[in-house]
Each structure stands twice: as structure tokens, then as C-alpha cells.
Motif scaffolding. Structure first.
Motif, short mmCIF file in Angstrom:
data_model
loop_
_atom_site.label_atom_id
_atom_site.label_comp_id
_atom_site.label_asym_id
_atom_site.label_seq_id
_atom_site.Cartn_x
_atom_site.Cartn_y
_atom_site.Cartn_z
N TYR A 129 0.84 -1.20 0.00
CA TYR A 129 0.00 0.00 0.00
C TYR A 129 0.87 1.23 0.00
O TYR A 129 1.96 1.28 0.62
N SER A 130 0.41 2.26 -0.62
CA SER A 130 1.09 3.54 -0.61
C SER A 130 0.87 4.22 0.73
O SER A 130 0.07 3.75 1.55
N GLN B 299 -5.24 5.81 5.17
CA GLN B 299 -6.68 5.61 5.07
C GLN B 299 -7.12 4.33 5.78
O GLN B 299 -8.12 4.31 6.51
N LEU B 300 -6.35 3.26 5.58
CA LEU B 300 -6.67 1.99 6.24
C LEU B 300 -6.53 2.08 7.76
O LEU B 300 -7.33 1.51 8.51
N ASP C 121 -0.65 7.01 1.38
CA ASP C 121 -2.03 7.49 1.51
C ASP C 121 -2.98 6.34 1.82
O ASP C 121 -3.88 6.45 2.65
N GLU C 122 -2.74 5.25 1.09
CA GLU C 122 -3.60 4.08 1.32
C GLU C 122 -3.44 3.55 2.74
O GLU C 122 -4.41 3.18 3.40
N ARG C 123 -2.21 3.52 3.18
CA ARG C 123 -1.95 3.04 4.55
C ARG C 123 -2.63 3.94 5.58
O ARG C 123 -3.25 3.47 6.54
#
Length: 663
Positions: free
Chosen positions: A95-96, A102-103, A98-100
Motif C-alpha cells: 500500500y502507498s 486511510q486503512l 495514503d492508502e496506509r
């Protein structure tokens, strides 16, 4: 041309870089990207500029060079990036940043924010003999001891439970919870709410105590009285210890933090409907079967199948009993008859003896007045005793019928409970079911030959039984009493109350003065046993004789003087003056002159003044005569109350006239 080749080389190098990034984790994905994104770009650009030329120029000679350069660049890159030993053997993130982020936000939203010393609700995820695992939505599950939920053995996985957060993380990193503390913190609110809303709650019976049981209700030790366990009396409280039961909170003492619960209230609510239905079907005279529920000193409570009735002790047997246990036993089934009932108060009066014939109905018809019967003393009162001549048939012996004595006593002096006595039937009323008996009729009447046994002027010994203001009652024998008037006690002493002369229980010698057979009265005397000393005193204490006396008492009219031979005289105030004008006092001994003597009224009038006054100082004869006349009138009036004042005056004046003429 060189620029185009240069661009192609750069694109190829970028593709290589992209491959290096993705080859460890997802190599196929990276390849796809290169093919889908980068490769077409390169192709398009090459085509847009001079695609044919490039193809022509990038021949067998140029292509190996480009590949060689790309390989060299790859090697350079590999040398620049150091080997990450920490990441070796671990799964690489895909995950990038940002994705991290968000998660992580999404995951944090699934966790609760809890604080220590807070009560929250959790879900049971595991149960063992020692501990229970509870999920409260925190990063880790908490533990509570199994002992804290032993009041509710029905708990299972998935049930909700309230817990108190003691520590978010102890030394072992464990979340510490307590169900007991959570219950205690909220217990009073829940108890008050249950009391106000009349709720049914569940509690755990912990132990037995004096008069009831201790119940754990929401963590509070509450009291369950023995009378509130069940509608029927409970004789063994221990059978409830360790059990879970339903209760209602019936009383709360906020000052002392006391809670009283009741299990009986739940049962009563259920029985109310049954009672109303049963009472609606009741009728007077109806015979029902019931079970002896409770025995008291005043009666027996019978369970009629959901409603209770009372058999009063007087309705248990036609005969007298001292306690209902003589007739019935606990849990015994008996038939009873309904005597009366109150639908409003839900009271039912029952009878047991009414199921058998009345004993008076079976009383022998041959029994009549003056017949002699035998019975047992069942009840004693001050006024008499009740005698049972057969079960359920009693007669009363009044205390006056127990002895011929006129001196009334209590029945306890003659009989006691349980005695077998013989008696005579005095009255018999079969309709009213009443009978009076007598005991004294079985012995001879001492008054039948009273004149023979106690003739007038006969001497006897008697026992003092009672005092009155006017005399003494004495008993000559059982049933024969007599009265000694206070004036017949002594010739010489003036007695104000008989207690001054004798005591109760002492023996006195008496002389029979009068016998009244019809009214059963004897007039007795005590002083008559001796000669009248006043016949002798008349010669000893003649008028103008001088005697030595002692002052016994002094009042406003004069003084009482003690003379020889136990005789008392009276000296008026005007005759008490001493020669030195000093006042007399009690116990003074002085000389007195008798100025008046009356044998009939037993009076001696004295004067101390006459002992020291000179003869010439005495009043004249006429004056003295007048004084003597007044004294004679007063003396005669005292001895002859029926004589008129005119008779007295004429008599005394005649005597005075004869005296003056004689002079």
C-alpha cells in the motif's frame, strides 16, 4: 536521431526501475504496467517522430548497444541500494502512504475509546472454570474471575455483561476488568429502579442468617425474611442456600443501606387470582378438604388449595383444649366446614367440631337437678371453676357453692386444674346448654343445728379472718362466721380501728351474744368474757377524788389523760392550766381531780386547775350548779340519743332543785 535514441534509452531505464520495485512482491503486475503504460508510450513517440527511420537505424548494430547500456544501468542501480536485512524474509507492503493512512483510520474507528474507572458493556467470548474473557471493543480482551458471576450460572458465550475498567494495561499488558465492581457502582440505581417500578429481579442466595436468608442482588447483600420466602411456613432455610431465585424489592432503607426482598410477593400475585376464583365459589356450610398449614396458640390455618382459612381453637373441639396441637398436626389433611367468609378481606372462618354432633345432644335424658355427678376441673377463675362431666359438657361451680363459709374466697383456694371432684346439679338448662353445680351440698350444713352448737352466752375460740371499720369477722368453724363489734372488744380502751387490737389469723376467745339462724349471723363479744370494770371504777374515780395521770395527747379541745388501771380520762383546756401559767405537754405527769364520771358512756372528766385553786376562788354553788346542769345535759345526751333536750333539762333542773332545797 541521437535524441530519439536517448529518449528510448531513458524510457527503458525507467521501465527497469519499475521492474526492480515490483519484482519481489508482484512481478507479473509490474510487467503488466510496463506493457500497458510505458511500452505504448515509447511506441507512440517513436512512431510520431520517425518510426520507420528508427526501425531502420536501430539495426542489429544499435540494439545490442542499447541493451548493453540498460544492463549497465541496472548494475549501477543495484550497487547503489544497500540490502535491507530487517526486511529480509518479511512480507513487503503493497500500500502507498495514503492508502496506509486511510486503512489505519478505518481500523481505529473500529476500536472504542475507554477510560479507567469506567463502567462499560462487553460481550463474553470465552468461559472457563477460573476466568471469563470479555470483549469490550478495545485493542485486547479483558479477564474477570468466574467467582464474580456465580450468581448467574446461565451465562454463555455471546451474552452481554457490564464490567468495570480497573486497568487498561497491567505489567503483563493485560486489560483488567471487574464485574463485581460494576454491579456495586450501579446496584443502588438498579435496586431503586426495581423498587419503584415493581420489577422482578434475580438474586443469589448466599447464606442463612437469623430469621431469614442473605441474598446477593446486583452485588448488594439484601435480607430475605423467613416469612417472605413462601406463602407457607418454611422450616428448613438451608435448602435455598446457593440457589438463584426471583424476588421483588419490598423495602429500602437509604440511611442504613438496607434492602429487603420478597419471594412470597411473586407467589401472592399469582395466588390472588386463584383466591378470587375460590372465594367466589364458597358457601356457608360447605365442607372442604384442606391441609394444616400452620398451628398457633389461637387456632389452625388450613390451606384450601390456594386460599387459607382459620379454624379458631374454640371451633376445633366441643371440649376444652389448651393447644390446637392436641387435635391436629402439621401437613395433616382434614375436612372442615365453612362457618363464614369475607370476600373483601378474603378471610374464611372454618370449623372442625361442627362436623360432629354436639355433646349436649347426647347428654342422658335421665340426668336431673339434685343428681350427683363426677367431673374434672378444666378451667378456674376467681368466681368459680368449670367442671367437665363428659367431653363437651361442662358445669360451673360458683365459689359460693364450694363452701358453707360466708367469708368469700377465690376458687383457687378449693380446687386446681385437673382435680376430680364430686358435685350436685343445682340447675340444668338443656336449651341454653348451661349447668350449675355445687360442692358444699355434699357436706352437712353447719347452720342446721347452729343454736345447739353455739347457744347464746357460750364461750368459743375463733380465728380472725377480716377487719372492717366497725368490727372484726371471725370464723368459728368452716362455714360459721361471726362479727365482733368494735365496741365489744374492750371495756377500758377506746379503739379507733380493730387492727389496733388484734391481727388477721390470730385466735380470740369470744362469747355468743346473739344467734340469727334465718340470716345466718352470729353476734359475738370479747369484752364480755370479763366483768365490767366500770362498776369498780365508779367507786375508785368518784367525783372530787384526786388521781395522778399522764398526758397522752393534746388537741384543740383538751388532753387525753392516762389514769391508773388503764383507764383514760379527758381534761378540757380550761382545766389544764398550771399554777405557774405554763402549758402542759405530752408525757407530763400531774395531779387531776375527777369533776365528772359516767359509767354508761365510759367517760371521766378531769381538772388539774382544781388541784391548786383555793376553795374561795371556786365559783359559787349556783354557778357551779349551772355548769353541772350543762354537763349533765351533755352527758345524758351522749348516753341517750333518743331523749329530747327538754326531757334532759327538766330532769336535771329537778335534781338541782332538790339539791338546793336540801341545802
Amino acid at each position: 536521431m541521437s535524441e530519439e535514441i536517448k529518449k528510448a534509452e531513458e524510457q527503458a531505464a525507467d521501465a527497469v526501475k519499475q521492474e526492480e520495485k515490483t519484482e519481489v512482491v508482484e512481478t507479473p503486475k509490474a510487467e503488466a504496467k510496463v506493457e500497458e503504460v510505458e511500452a505504448p508510450k515509447a511506441e507512440v513517440k517513436v512512431e510520431e517522430v520517425e518510426a520507420p527511420k528508427v526501425e531502420e537505424k536501430v539495426t542489429e548494430k544499435e540494439a545490442p548497444k542499447a541493451e548493453k547500456k540498460v544492463a549497465e544501468k541496472k548494475e549501477e542501480k543495484a550497487e547503489e541500494v544497500p540490502f535491507d536485512w530487517d526486511a529480509f524474509g518479511k512480507k513487503q507492503e503493497v500500500y502507498s502512504a495514503d492508502e496506509r493512512t486511510q486503512l489505519e483510520d478505518m481500523y481505529s474507528q473500529t476500536l472504542k475509546t475507554i477510560n479507567e474507572n469506567e463502567v462499560i458493556e462487553g460481550i463474553i467470548v470465552s468461559i472457563s472454570t477460573r476466568e471469563i474473557v470479555v470483549n469490550i471493543g478495545y485493542k485486547s480482551d479483558g479477564l474477570i474471575p468466574s467467582s464474580e458471576v456465580r450468581y448467574n450460572p446461565d451465562l454463555k458465550i455471546g451474552d452481554k455483561i457490564e464490567v468495570y475498567v480497573e486497568n487498561q494495561e497491567d505489567l503483563k499488558g493485560q486489560l483488567q476488568l471487574s464485574h463485581k465492581k460494576a454491579r456495586i457502582l450501579q446496584s443502588w440505581d438498579r435496586v431503586n429502579k426495581a423498587h419503584d417500578n415493581d420489577e422482578i429481579i434475580t438474586g443469589f442466595v448466599k447464606s442463612r442468617t437469623k430469621g431469614g436468608l442473605i441474598v446477593d442482588v446486583f452485588g448488594i447483600d439484601s435480607f430475605l425474611p423467613g416469612s417472605q420466602i413462601d406463602v407457607k411456613p418454611i422450616r428448613d432455610y438451608d435448602i435455598y442456600v446457593g440457589k438463584n431465585m426471583e424476588f421483588k424489592v419490598v423495602k429500602i432503607n437509604h440511611e442504613f443501606k438496607n434492602v429487603v426482598v420478597s419471594h412470597k410477593a411473586l407467589i401472592e400475585d399469582e395466588l390472588e387470582a386463584q383466591k378470587a376464583e375460590i372465594i367466589a365459589k364458597l358457601e356457608k356450610g360447605q365442607v372442604l378438604e384442606g391441609t394444616v398449614k400452620n398451628i398457633t396458640s389461637y387456632g389452625v390455618f388450613i390451606d384450601l388449595g390456594g386460599v387459607d382459612g382459620l379454624v379458631h381453637i374454640t371451633d376445633l373441639s366441643w371440649g376444652r383444649i389448651s393447644h390446637p396441637e392436641e387435635i391436629v398436626k402439621l401437613d395433616e389433611k382434614i375436612n372442615v366446614v365453612i362457618l363464614d367468609f369475607d370476600e373483601n378481606k378474603k378471610r374464611i372462618a372454618l370449623g372442625l367440631k361442627q362436623l360432629t354432633p354436639h355433646p349436649w345432644d347426647s347428654l342422658s335424658t335421665e340426668l336431673k337437678v339434685n343428681d350427683q355427678v363426677k367431673g374434672k376441673v378444666v378451667v378456674i377463675a376467681d368466681y368459680g371453676a368449670f367442671i367437665e362431666i363428659q367431653p363437651g359438657v361442662e358445669g360451673l361451680i360458683h365459689v359460693s357453692e364450694m363452701s358453707w363459709s360466708q367469708h368469700l374466697r377465690t376458687a383457687h383456694d378449693f380446687v386446681k386444674v385437673g382435680d376430680e371432684v364430686d358435685a350436685v346439679i343445682l340447675t340444668l338448662d338443656r336449651e341454653e346448654r348451661k349447668m350449675s353445680l355445687g360442692m358444699k351440698q355434699l357436706i352437712p350444713d353447719p347452720w342446721a343445728d347452729i343454736a345447739t352448737k353455739y347457744p347464746v352466752k357460750s364461750k368459743h375460740k375463733a380465728t380472725v379472718r377480716n377487719f372492717t371499720n366497725f368490727g372484726i369477722f371471725v370464723e368459728l368453724e368452716e362455714g360459721v362466721d361471726g362479727l365482733i363489734h368494735i365496741s365489744d372488744l374492750s371495756w377500758s380502751k377506746k379503739i379507733k380501728h380493730p387492727a389496733e387490737f388484734t391481727k388477721i389469723g390470730e385466735e380470740l376467745e369470744v362469747l355468743v351474744l346473739e344467734v340469727d339462724e334465718e340470716n345466718r349471723r352470729l353476734s359475738l363479744g370479747h369484752k364480755q368474757l370479763e366483768e365490767n370494770p366500770w362498776d369498780v371504777f365508779e367507786t375508785v374515780f368518784s367525783v372530787n377524788s384526786t388521781h395522778k395521770g399522764t398526758i397522752l395527747s393534746v388537741n384543740e379541745k383538751g388532753a387525753i389523760v392516762s389514769l391508773p388501771y388503764g383507764v383514760e380520762g379527758f381534761a378540757p383546756n380550761r382545766h389544764l392550766k398550771k399554777e405557774d401559767n405554763s402549758k402542759v405537754a405530752v408525757d407530763d405527769s400531774m395531779e387531776f381531780v375527777v369533776i365528772e364520771f359516767s359509767k354508761d358512756s365510759k367517760k371521766i372528766i378531769l381538772s388539774h386547775v382544781n388541784t391548786w385553786r383555793a376553795p374561795e376562788d371556786k365559783p359559787a354553788a349556783k354557778r357551779s350548779g349551772g355548769s353541772h346542769t350543762k354537763q349533765a345535759v351533755r352527758r345524758h345526751n351522749e348516753s341517750n340519743e333518743g331523749t329530747t333536750l327538754g326531757d334532759i333539762a327538766n330532769s336535771e333542773l329537778a335534781k338541782l332543785k332538790s339539791q338546793l332545797e336540801g341545802k
